[in-house]
Write a protein that holds these residues in place. Sequence first.
Motif, short mmCIF file in Angstrom:
data_model
loop_
_atom_site.label_atom_id
_atom_site.label_comp_id
_atom_site.label_asym_id
_atom_site.label_seq_id
_atom_site.Cartn_x
_atom_site.Cartn_y
_atom_site.Cartn_z
N GLU A 190 0.84 -1.18 0.00
CA GLU A 190 0.00 0.00 0.00
C GLU A 190 0.89 1.24 0.00
N VAL A 191 0.32 2.36 -0.42
CA VAL A 191 1.03 3.63 -0.37
C VAL A 191 0.84 4.22 1.03
N SER A 192 1.91 4.23 1.82
CA SER A 192 1.82 4.77 3.18
C SER A 192 2.24 6.23 3.24
N TYR A 193 2.89 6.73 2.16
CA TYR A 193 3.25 8.15 2.12
C TYR A 193 3.44 8.56 0.68
N TYR A 194 2.82 9.70 0.30
CA TYR A 194 3.04 10.29 -1.02
C TYR A 194 3.06 11.79 -0.86
N PHE A 195 4.15 12.40 -1.32
CA PHE A 195 4.31 13.85 -1.21
C PHE A 195 4.69 14.42 -2.57
N ALA A 197 -6.94 9.22 -12.18
CA ALA A 197 -6.43 9.92 -10.99
C ALA A 197 -6.75 9.06 -9.77
N PRO A 198 -5.85 8.92 -8.79
CA PRO A 198 -4.54 9.57 -8.72
C PRO A 198 -3.39 8.69 -9.21
N LEU A 199 -3.71 7.55 -9.88
CA LEU A 199 -2.66 6.59 -10.22
C LEU A 199 -1.62 7.16 -11.17
N PHE A 200 -1.98 8.19 -11.94
CA PHE A 200 -0.99 8.78 -12.84
C PHE A 200 0.19 9.36 -12.07
N ARG A 201 -0.01 9.68 -10.77
CA ARG A 201 1.08 10.23 -9.97
C ARG A 201 2.16 9.18 -9.68
#
Length: 473
Positions: free
Chosen positions: A373-378, A434-438
């Motif tokens: 899982e994504v636990s942090y995205y900045f 969105a938001p997978l393109f990030r």
Amino acid sequence: MINHIKTNILPLFLVVLCLASCRKEEIEIIQPPKDNAIVSGSIVANMLQRLPLNDGSIDNIIDQGNCISIQWPINVTVNGHDITIESINDLDTVEDILDLFDDDLDDVDIVYPITVITTEFNTLQVENQSQLNAIRSNCNGENIFDEDIECIDFDYPITTSVFNTISEALDTYTFFNDQEFHTFISTITTEDIISLELPVNVFLYDNSTIQVTTVDELETTIENNLDTCDEDDDYNYNDDDCNDCTVTQLETLLANCSLWTVDNLERNVNDEDYYVGYEFSFSSDGTMVADYAIWSYPGTWQASGSGNNIIVTIDVPSLPDCNNDWILHEITTDNDQTKFDLNLGDDKIRYVATCDSFDDTILTSTLLTGSWEVSYYFDDSDLTSDFNVFTLNFLSNGSLEVEDSVITYYGWWSTLPGEEEDLELNINFGDPIAPLFRLIEDWEVVSISATTIMLREIDLGDGTEDFLTLEKL
């Protein structure tokens, strides 16, 4: 600290009642089928008393009491750092601070007053450390039998029916957690006939589920899983840092970093520096050698087991303080160093290597061990919450499956070196929403552990950085 399950439980039994008369009349109770009956004082009845008890060992890093847990939030000072603990997840921050150095005096100071919760879900106000010491003195102590059953739990909500043979009242109750069920079962008397809506699901310590359809099945399932997990009833907060470690991971690590030094050695409670200047090499055939100046000392090594129970046996006859049937405590990798720690009681040894770069074999083997899982995205701001619903699965054929509760999105990944010749995790999608393109980037690998992969992307135009952290589920 190892992580425990305590999801909740419930008594069972379906009772069919038939009231035969309308005068002062006899009550005829048609007993439920034998396979659904619960007998007062039976094994299964006693286990149902223990299942919903509050597990006090989950926060032993703070209170060192197996029979109490702390009600959040509280404030603590950890080795001089002020921290607010708002949930059980914040205990990881406490552990990270305590793990920073091996030669300091670890100190956790609680800011009082606090509220503690007992095994029976009663709450107590605690005004100072002396009061806390007095309360926890009533606990059984480390690794001594306690009543709560932690390796199996019910999947709430569950529903029960209760018929009181004195008042002739028939009531139905639905419970959503252990505390509610414990309160209910504590008030049941010998005049009550209770039943549980069956089938029900139970959770095991590894998050797998079993459906039980009779009381006999429930009793057997509980008995078979009483001791299948480590209840972590000791006060050693850092004895569960290798939950997801594997022998293959260790073997890959040793193969890709050829020269190791001993960074920390403790034998018989003493810090030792016997092996300063020695370089150790571990081979895949189970041999190893320690080189010092012009001398070489051959030996052997082998590893077996899984998770927090991987045994690493090292035998270098000329270097006795290296030798033991060690327990693999932790594996960590970052841009500067790779290390693995071995413990056995109070004895410790840590091997450290400075590798030229991350090896894509290590990254690949880590990604393939499970779901993430994504636990942090900045990206200019913290956007982590945008990814809360997604689960990432990296497949061995290079495809990437990202799932939410309804749809699976498909992409691909690779670990080939990037433009700056650092190891990168390359992620792409055909037509992402969105938001997978990030996530579409050639991410630079910052650090790798068994459960965490930290990544970043530097914009060559303005120098800004995006950060992505993947946590294993």
